[in-house]
Design a protein around this motif. Structure first.
Motif, mmCIF file in Angstrom:
data_model
loop_
_atom_site.group_PDB
_atom_site.id
_atom_site.type_symbol
_atom_site.label_atom_id
_atom_site.label_comp_id
_atom_site.label_asym_id
_atom_site.label_seq_id
_atom_site.Cartn_x
_atom_site.Cartn_y
_atom_site.Cartn_z
ATOM 1 N N THR A 107 0.664 -1.070 0.032
ATOM 2 C CA THR A 107 0.148 0.106 0.193
ATOM 3 C C THR A 107 0.962 1.263 -0.196
ATOM 4 N N MET A 111 0.978 4.322 -2.255
ATOM 5 C CA MET A 111 0.206 5.734 -2.480
ATOM 6 C C MET A 111 1.594 6.832 -2.855
ATOM 7 N N CYS A 166 -5.673 4.411 -6.483
ATOM 8 C CA CYS A 166 -4.667 5.066 -5.205
ATOM 9 C C CYS A 166 -4.623 6.813 -5.485
ATOM 10 N N LYS A 177 -10.306 4.032 1.917
ATOM 11 C CA LYS A 177 -9.107 3.501 1.809
ATOM 12 C C LYS A 177 -9.085 2.150 1.312
ATOM 13 N N PRO A 178 -8.112 2.211 0.401
ATOM 14 C CA PRO A 178 -7.308 1.421 -0.553
ATOM 15 C C PRO A 178 -7.231 0.092 0.275
#
Length: 401
Positions: A107, A111, A166, A177-178
């Motif tokens: 993540t 991001m 993202c 939220k991813p």
């Protein structure tokens, strides 16, 4: 209730897609709701979906989804950036998390790359790289490297889309939220993998008359059995007829046609005898095949740059179960969601009706009647058929799909 969104194509729905849904259930529990925002009858690579959208939506519901919405055609035929941005915009406010499969499920890395793409320095660095004549993917990687970011993992459509999701979340200030999940296997594998099949491989099996059922969840077998198949080649003559009747102004209005690309495409349409010939004559190192494919499909459907830039006034509902209906009871108050058969008389509704009628020209066996789209109805799954154990342990539920 936790509501998790998936932006998808399900072209067709296969065992890997079922794994993703099962993983979400294990992570978030049986009380969560899964909302699938699925491309309709035309998909992002610039082709018709192999099966019509109502069948693919029905398969998703039978395999664990709670609500299936139709991603508008204008978004489905957009670039990765437009595809992700449009999908995030629709699901924001409806879902708390956005789940997607990617070869790189870090993540932070996703991001960080997304933030770099939004950095004010990026556009000029990208433009500078493009002037050297390299392709857009190579130029993007070069620009990010100049910003001190290693983006060598941006090599597959899944990972590129993951970063775009993202980026859209950041750019839109979305509260979603991813939720990335690692996807093993190759997106374009032509040989099917029993545990991680690619949609490309499953389509090849279906079109060759081979047995595809081992790679599709049993709950979807009856849905797909004996269904009409659709391919780009089946509709080639219809596309060529449209191209040969287009005016200069219509070519100029096409999306993806900046910097003279529309003119190159126009000349190819007026010189080449086949669709493959047109694509080959238009393609170059700088312009990817998928970009030309999307331009060609937009030309056939009559979509312009302005059409793709305009937000969809509403999203059509393809199917749901009892949990999905509860999600809809809140969402429909916004007026953004309508049943598949509910069409308005404005330009958007008229276009969507046209797209449905044209889709039948891609049927492999024989063209479908032009009113086939109007006869399709929202599917309601009476019983929630999901593989979900109340004793699922989220801590051990990170298996890839």
């Amino acid at each position: 209730m936790d509501t998790i969104g998936i932006i998808c194509e399900y072209n067709p729905f296969h065992a890997g897609h079922k794994k993703q849904i099962d993983t979400i259930r294990a992570l978030r529990g049986c009380g969560s709701a899964i909302v699938c925002l699925m491309s309709g009858n035309f998909v992002q690579r610039g082709a018709p979906a192999i099966l019509d959208k109502t069948l693919r939506a029905r398969a998703a519901l039978r395999c664990g989804a709670d609500l299936v919405l139709e991603l508008p055609t204008e978004i489905a035929l957009s670039s990765a950036e437009g595809f992700a941005s449009g999908g995030v915009s629709i699901l924001s406010g409806l879902c708390g998390e956005l789940c997607f499969g990617t070869e790189n499920a870090d993540t932070d890395a996703l991001m960080d790359t997304a933030e770099a793409l939004l950095d004010s320095r990026y556009p000029s660095l990208l433009k500078q790289a493009l002037t050297s004549g390299i392709s857009f993917p190579a130029a993007r990687q070069q620009a990010l490297a100049q910003m001190g970011l290693d983006a060598t993992f941006l090599t597959s459509p899944n990972t590129i889309l993951a970063v775009e999701y993202c980026k859209a979340i950041l750019a839109q200030g979305s509260a979603m939220k991813p939720l990335p999940i690692r996807r093993p296997g190759s997106y374009h594998d032509e040989t099917p993998d029993l545990n991680n099949p690619s949609a490309t491989a499953v389509r090849r099996l279906m079109l060759s008359g081979s047995d595809w059922r081992a790679y599709v969840p049993p709950a979807a077998h009856a849905v797909f059995e004996d269904a009409a198949l659709h391919t780009l080649s089946a509709g080639e003559r219809a596309m060529l007829a449209r191209f040969r009747a287009m005016t200069d102004e219509e070519f100029e209005a096409l999306p993806y046609g900046s910097e003279g690309l529309w003119r190159k495409f126009m000349h190819a349409c007026r010189r080449e005898a086949t669709l493959d010939g047109i694509i080959a004559a238009t393609k170059s190192k700088r312009y990817t095949r998928t970009r030309i494919d999307r331009m060609a499909m937009c030309a056939f459907l009559g979509l312009t740059r302005e059409d793709l830039a305009a937000p969809a006034p509403y999203v059509r509902i393809l199917g749901f179960n009892d949990v999905g209906r509860a999600v809809l009871n809140q969402a429909r108050k916004t007026g953004k969601f309508r049943n598949a058969g509910e069409m308005d008389s404005g330009s958007y509704g008229t276009r969507e009706q046209k797209f449905g009628r044209l889709y039948g020209l891609f049927a492999v066996e024989m063209p479908e009647p032009p009113d086939s789209e109007e006869k399709r109805r929202v599917y309601f799954l009476k019983e929630k058929e999901i593989s979900c154990s109340p004793n699922s342990n989220p801590s051990t539920a990170s298996s890839p799909f």
